[in-house]
Design an enzyme around this catalytic site. Sequence first.
Site, short mmCIF file in Angstrom:
data_model
loop_
_atom_site.label_atom_id
_atom_site.label_comp_id
_atom_site.label_asym_id
_atom_site.label_seq_id
_atom_site.Cartn_x
_atom_site.Cartn_y
_atom_site.Cartn_z
N TYR A 142 112.49 16.70 73.90
CA TYR A 142 111.57 16.69 75.17
C TYR A 142 111.59 17.56 76.39
O TYR A 142 111.21 18.04 77.68
CB TYR A 142 111.83 15.02 76.02
CG TYR A 142 111.08 13.90 74.56
CD1 TYR A 142 111.20 14.30 73.62
CD2 TYR A 142 109.93 13.46 75.52
CE1 TYR A 142 110.08 13.07 72.79
CE2 TYR A 142 109.45 12.20 74.46
CZ TYR A 142 109.42 12.25 73.72
OH TYR A 142 109.01 11.05 73.18
N LYS A 187 119.92 13.47 62.10
CA LYS A 187 119.24 14.53 60.44
C LYS A 187 120.18 15.76 60.27
O LYS A 187 120.10 16.81 60.24
CB LYS A 187 117.97 15.09 60.95
CG LYS A 187 117.33 15.63 60.06
CD LYS A 187 116.65 14.70 58.70
CE LYS A 187 116.42 15.73 57.62
NZ LYS A 187 115.91 15.07 56.42
N ASP A 219 114.81 9.93 57.80
CA ASP A 219 114.34 10.02 57.21
C ASP A 219 114.55 8.40 56.54
O ASP A 219 113.77 8.00 56.59
CB ASP A 219 114.23 10.99 56.27
CG ASP A 219 115.09 11.55 55.50
OD1 ASP A 219 116.30 11.16 55.84
OD2 ASP A 219 115.12 12.36 54.44
N ASP A 243 111.78 7.91 69.50
CA ASP A 243 110.14 7.80 70.37
C ASP A 243 109.29 7.08 68.84
O ASP A 243 108.75 6.51 68.37
CB ASP A 243 109.63 8.93 70.77
CG ASP A 243 108.44 8.83 70.77
OD1 ASP A 243 108.09 7.80 71.64
OD2 ASP A 243 107.74 9.82 70.48
N ASP A 247 108.45 2.81 67.65
CA ASP A 247 107.31 2.43 67.62
C ASP A 247 107.55 2.02 65.86
O ASP A 247 106.72 1.53 65.84
CB ASP A 247 106.06 4.28 67.47
CG ASP A 247 105.15 4.44 68.70
OD1 ASP A 247 105.82 3.32 69.71
OD2 ASP A 247 104.07 4.56 68.45
#
Length: 354
Positions: A142, A187, A219, A243, A247
């Site tokens: 970001y 990751k 993942d 983020d 959601d």
Amino acid sequence: MELKIAVLPGDGIGPEISTQGVLVLDAIAHRFNHKFIFKSGLIGASAIDTVGDPFPEDTLRLCLESDAILFSAVGDPRYDNNPSSPVRPEQGLLKMRKSLELYANIRPINTYKSLVERSPLKEEVIEGVDFVCVRELTGGMYFGEKFESEDKAYDTNVYSRSEIERILRVAYGYAMKRKKHLTVVDKANVLASSRLWRKVAQNMEKEYPEVKTDYMFVDNASMRIVQDPKFFDVLVTENTFGDILTDEASVITGSMGLLPSASTGDKTPLFEPVHGSWPEAAGKNIANPIAQILSAAMLLEHFGLIQEGKVVRDAVQASIENSICTPDIQKKNGNIYTTDEVGEWITDYCLHSN
Ligand code: IPM
Ligand code: MN
């Protein structure tokens, strides 16, 4: 207690739900003899339209002079469909997070028994889900170096040791107060930034022997969240992964309109719904005000007003149990209530409950 609260309604459904959050806080102030002083500021597309800046200096000053910020949402389709626009509403939110160093975003995920039928997942999978996502909020892609030309573009996922350490401390703090289980999501099999996260976490783990720390690739974590969400107690991760995962986690409960969050750092803390500005619903009085109202509860709890926060949570719970619900969470054939009606019902409960 006296609290100065900056109110930033923003765009879309923001102003409608913001009103309900303020009403609830007012009711709590009245009932418990506190003094909450509200001042509103501009942010997002509405600030671009008025002063040409998505996070104007005046708003920054207001935030810095306040004890807390009650924020709603930013975003406007006029900008979403125009990637070449030089200024975007979301920049306002990002600038606010960065200038107030709000590095820790806390997103609790719980299910409500009476809403299990609204969830896309099976009852036995979601009943009793209760975990907290701790999302790093001021680093990573970001805010890393960006480049954009006609034929090439990149975002850099930078993290420093100190940025990772401070967010992990927050996460361990939650784990210690809860079930003492922390999952670090990264990751590390592919990304250098994730390998640093893992190294720093493996070091810090030794300082918290009571906490069971485990490591999961993002993942795999995204799969686990829908397959077995009860696995999680506290989940900590970097900005972008956080983020996306929050959601995903938010729909477990049946509606994004239920989830509050707190963003904290070393300056003024901010309380905001996890959902966005839902422009299609703006002005229709149909948005669920509960995420905003629970954000107000998190605000109260942040200042140690635990009993006050509980009154708000009980009021929300009671509204759901009595089916005083906006369309997103109403049962089949149930009466549909408007944003105002739900907010007023909850406010009234906060004033008069035993
Ligand atoms: C969120 C939002 C923001 C984010 C947007 C509006 C910039 O999606 O708070 O999760 O990506 O962080
Ligand atoms: Mn998001």
